[in-house]
Design a protein around this motif. Sequence first.
Motif, short mmCIF file in Angstrom:
data_model
loop_
_atom_site.label_atom_id
_atom_site.label_comp_id
_atom_site.label_asym_id
_atom_site.label_seq_id
_atom_site.Cartn_x
_atom_site.Cartn_y
_atom_site.Cartn_z
N THR C 111 9.44 52.17 -4.16
CA THR C 111 9.23 51.01 -3.30
C THR C 111 9.39 51.44 -1.84
O THR C 111 10.07 52.43 -1.54
CB THR C 111 10.25 49.90 -3.58
N GLY C 113 11.06 49.99 0.36
CA GLY C 113 12.47 49.86 0.70
C GLY C 113 13.24 51.13 0.36
O GLY C 113 13.99 51.66 1.19
N ASP C 114 13.02 51.64 -0.83
CA ASP C 114 13.66 52.90 -1.25
C ASP C 114 13.32 54.02 -0.28
O ASP C 114 14.19 54.82 0.08
CB ASP C 114 13.15 53.31 -2.64
N ALA C 117 15.10 53.44 3.05
CA ALA C 117 16.55 53.56 2.89
C ALA C 117 16.96 55.01 2.64
O ALA C 117 18.04 55.44 3.03
CB ALA C 117 17.02 52.66 1.74
N GLU C 132 19.91 49.41 2.43
CA GLU C 132 18.88 48.42 2.16
C GLU C 132 18.81 47.44 3.33
O GLU C 132 17.73 47.04 3.76
CB GLU C 132 19.21 47.70 0.85
N ALA C 135 16.99 48.96 6.01
CA ALA C 135 15.56 48.99 5.72
C ALA C 135 14.91 47.65 6.06
O ALA C 135 13.81 47.60 6.62
CB ALA C 135 15.32 49.36 4.26
N ILE C 136 15.63 46.55 5.74
CA ILE C 136 15.10 45.23 6.07
C ILE C 136 14.96 45.08 7.58
O ILE C 136 13.92 44.65 8.09
CB ILE C 136 16.01 44.11 5.51
N GLU C 148 12.33 40.85 3.64
CA GLU C 148 13.24 40.91 2.49
C GLU C 148 12.46 41.05 1.18
O GLU C 148 12.84 41.80 0.29
CB GLU C 148 14.13 39.66 2.41
N LEU C 151 10.47 44.45 0.74
CA LEU C 151 11.32 45.62 0.49
C LEU C 151 11.06 46.22 -0.89
O LEU C 151 11.07 47.43 -1.06
CB LEU C 151 12.79 45.16 0.57
N HIS C 152 10.81 45.34 -1.85
CA HIS C 152 10.66 45.82 -3.23
C HIS C 152 9.20 46.02 -3.62
O HIS C 152 8.88 46.16 -4.79
CB HIS C 152 11.33 44.85 -4.18
#
Lengths: 302, 326, 334
Positions: C111, C113-114, C117, C132, C135-136, C148, C151-152
Motif C-alpha cells: 500500500t 501508506g506502507d 511509512a 502511519e 504518512a497521513i 486517511e 493510506l491503504h
Amino acid sequence: MNTQAIASPDARADTAPLPASKPDHPLRETLKIFLKNKSAAGGLILLTIILLGTTIGPALYGVDAYEMVWMPLSPPGDGTPLGTDYIGRDILAGILIGGRVTLIVGAASAVMTIVIGILVGAFSGFFGGRVDAALMKFTEFFQVLPSLLLAMVLVTIFSPSIGTIIFAIGIVGWAQVARLTRAEFLRIGNLEYVKAARAAGARDGYLMFRVILPGSLPPIIVSSALVTGASILFEAGLGYLGLGDPNTLSWGMIIGQNQNYLLDAWWTVTCPGIAIFLTVLAISLIGDGINDALNPRARKRA
Amino acid sequence: MDTFQRLSSTFKRLLEAFLLVMAVVVLNFLLIQLAPGDPVEVIVGEMGGASEELMAQLRAQYGLDRPVIEQLGIYVGKVLTGDLGYSYYFNTPVLDLLLQRVPATVLLVMTALFLSVLVGTIAGAVSAKKPDGIGSHIVTIISLVGYSAPVFWIGMMLIILFASMWPIFPVAGMYSIRRPDGFAYYVDILHHLALPAITLATIYVAFYSRLARTSMIEVLGQDYIRTARAKGLSERKVVWKHGLKNGLIPIVTMVGLQFGQLFAGAVLVETVFNWPGLGRLAYESILRRDYPTLLGILLFSAVLVMIANALTDLAYRWIDPRIRKT
Amino acid sequence: MTDTAPFLEIIDLSVEMKTETGTIRVLDNVSLQIRRGTTLGIVGESGCGKSMTALAMMRLLPPGFEITSGQIILDGEDITRASDARMRALRGNDISMIFQEPMTSLNPVFTVGDQIAEAVRQHQGLDKAKAEQRAIEMLKSVQIPGAEARLHSYPHEFSGGMRQRVMIAMALACQPRLIIADEPTTALDVTVQAQIFALMRELQEETGTAIMLITHDLGAVAELADDVAVFYSGWRIESGPAASILRNASHPYTSGLMSCTPRLRLGKAAAGGAADLREIAGMVPQLGQMPQGCRFAPRCALADDHCRSAVPPDVGVAPAHSAKCWKTEAEVLA
C-alpha cells in the motif's frame, strides 16, 4: 529511461559481431551458434553414443538380455561388467536392449504430443472466440489432471503394449504445447504479412499451416526437446510401475523388477537409472542449445 | 455491488471446478465403456473373482441393457451420492478406501511443495542477485539434474545413501513397527516423511529455482526496486521484501498449474517408499487390476487438484493486490 | 532560507561504463553547485548524463557504471567516499529522489501508506502507528484528498499524477536537505505537470529543502529554477543563474534549445539573440564515438576547425555564468 540507457549499449555489443561475419543462411548461422555451445555439443555427442549403444550395442556385446547368464545378483566386475539382476540376467545387456523401447516410445509419444498440441493450439489461436474458449477449457482439463495417473489408467485398462503406452503418453502431455502454440498464433496472426496474406484471399488452412505455423516454430522446437525428455521419463515411470510392454525390456522395467533387491544389489537399479538420466540430460542440453541458437540475445539473460 | 461481484466470481469459479470434476466422472464412464470386454468386468476388476450372480446383479444395477446415455445418468448419479463402487480386492467400498489414504498423500505432497517452493525460491533469488556468479551456475546444474533424473530413481538413490550406507532414515513406510505414543508418534512420522518428501521436492526444487531466478532477475531490474534503494533500505529488505513479494507472483501461478503433476510424482514416490497414500494405492490397484479403485483415485486426484487451485487462488489474491479488485 | 554558500558541490565528476569493448565515459569532469533552499535545473536531451549525475549522487549507478574521479560534497562530506552503510543512512533521509516514471516507480504489491511509512521507520525509528500518522500528514501535504482512506490503497488505484504526488510524499517524508527530481512530470499530462510544479514550489517554501530538477523542458526550468546547468553528451556545457542564462544563453546549444521552446522564444528574440534555429540539426553523438574537439561541433552552425580539434574551456560570460565554448568569448567581446 535509465534502463534504456543501460540496455542499448549492451544490445549493441551483442549484435555488433553478427553483421561483421559474412552473411550466412539463417539456418547455418543457427547451426554454427549451436555447435559452438559446449554443453549443447556435449549433449549431441552423448545422445549419439546412446543411440549407437542401443542400436548396434546388443549385437556387439552379444549377451542375451533375457536369459539367465550368471549367478543372480552378482556385483559388477564379478563375471559381468555391470552385474546381474535377481534372476541372473546381465544388466549391461538389459540396458543396451532396454534403451530401444525407451527411446522409441519417448520419441513417438513426443511426436504425438507435439502434433496434438500444435493442432489444438493452432485452431484455438487462429479462430479465437468460442472455438478458443472451448479448446482452452479442454486444454485446462488435461493440464489439471495428474497426467501420469491418467496414463496409468489408460495403459491398465487397454493392457500394456508399445502402442497403448505411446498413445497414453501422447494423449496426456500436450497441454503445454497447445498453450505455447496458441500464444504464438495470437502474436503472429496480427503481424502485417499474415494480414496481407489474408487480404489476398488465402484459405484458413493455408494461413494456419503455411503462413503462421512456420513463424511460430522456434519456441515449439525448443519445447519439443523438453517434451521428448519428459516422455522418456514418463515411459520410465510406467515401466517402473510394471506397466511396460511385457514382451520387451525397458530401463524403467529393469528398475521396477529389481526394486526389492535395491539394498542388496544397488547396481541393478543404479545403472539403468543412470542410463535414463544421461539420455534425458543429453536431450535437455540439446534443447538448451537450440534455445540459445534460436535467440542468441536471450543467452545473456538466461 | 462490489461484494455481489466478488460473490458471483467466486460462484463462477466453484461452478467451473465442479464442471471439471464432472468431466473426470464422464471420462471415467467413457473409459469403462471403451475398455475391451464387458464393462462389468471393469467395474468388478479382473482379479475380483466375482461370482456370476454378482455380475448379473451389477449388470442390472448399472442398467447395462439400457441406452448409453441412461447408463451415464446412472453412473453420474452414483458418483454424486458418494458411491464410487466397491473394491473386491480390498473388500471395502472405494470411497472408504480412498478417504483412509488421503491424509498420507496430502501430508507428503504439501511437505514436498513447501520444501520445493521454499528452497527453490531462496536458491533462485540468491542466484538472481548475481546472474553470472557461482550460485547461478549451481542452480543451473541442479535444475538440469532435477529435470533429467527419474524421480523414483532419485528416491532409490537416497534410500541407498541415507537408509543403507549411512542409516539415518528409515527405508520405507510411514510408521515404525512399534508405534510410539504421544508426541513421539508425530516425530516418528516426520522421520519417515523426510526421504520421500525430499525426493518428491527435488524435481520441483529444480523447477522453482529456475523460475524464481528468472522472475527475480526481472523484478530486481524494475523501477520500484531502485525506489526502495533510494529510500535507504538495506539490500536485505530491498531483495527479500520488495523484490520477493513481486517475484513470487509467477511462482504462485505455477504452483496452481503444477499441482496435478506433483500428485503424479507422488504415485512414483509413494511406491518407492511404500508410503500408504493414494499413489501407493494406485500402484497396488494396478497390480490387482482393481479398476474401481483406480478410477476412484483419478476422480479424487481431480478433486484434490481443484481444492489446491482454490487455495492457490487465495494466495495469489493475497500477494497481488491488482488481482483482488477484478 | 536562501544562503549563498554551496551546500552541495560536485567537483570534476566523471562516470564511466565498462563494456566488453572498453570503457565509455558517460560523464566527463562535471562540476555543479546547489545553494541551500534553492533549485538547480539541469537541462539536456536524453542520454546527456543528467540522470547519471543524479544516480551518482545517490550512489545508485546501475551495474557496470562507476564513479572514476571527482567529488560530491554534501555539507562538507564527500559522499563518493562514504561507506555503504553511511549511504543508506543518507538516502531517503538527507537526499531523496523522485523518479521519472510514477507508474512503475511504486511497488505494486504494497500500500502507498506502507511505502511512505517505510522510509520514516527506516530513518527515524518511529513505531508503526506514528509512522502511519506521518504518512497521513505527508499525503495531506501533497494534497491527496481523503488521505486517511487512501493510506491503504495500492498504487494501481491511483492516477499517474496522484502516484507522482505519492512519490513526492515519500521523498519528503524524512524532510531531506536535498531532493533530486528526475523528470518528475515527463510521464504526466500538461495540466498535471503544472500542478506538480506548483506543489514542489510550495513545499520548498515550507521546508527549505534544496531541489535538483532534471528536465529536458526549459519552460519548467524558467518556472522553477534559481540556477541552471545545461548538459550535452556527458559535458556540462553551460551553467549560471537562471535569469542570466535565459536572458543571455551563451552556448550555441543552449540558444538552440531555447528556440525549440515556444514559451521562451519570444523573449529571446526580443533580446536579440543568436540565429533562430527552431530545431538543432543532427543527432547527439553516440557514446564511445565522440568527436575529438567540442562534442557539439558536428551540429553547431558556428563551429570551425579549431572547434573540431580542441576541447573548449569553460569561459566566464557573466557573474557565476560560464559556457564551454570557443565562440562564446568572441560573442561577449563583440
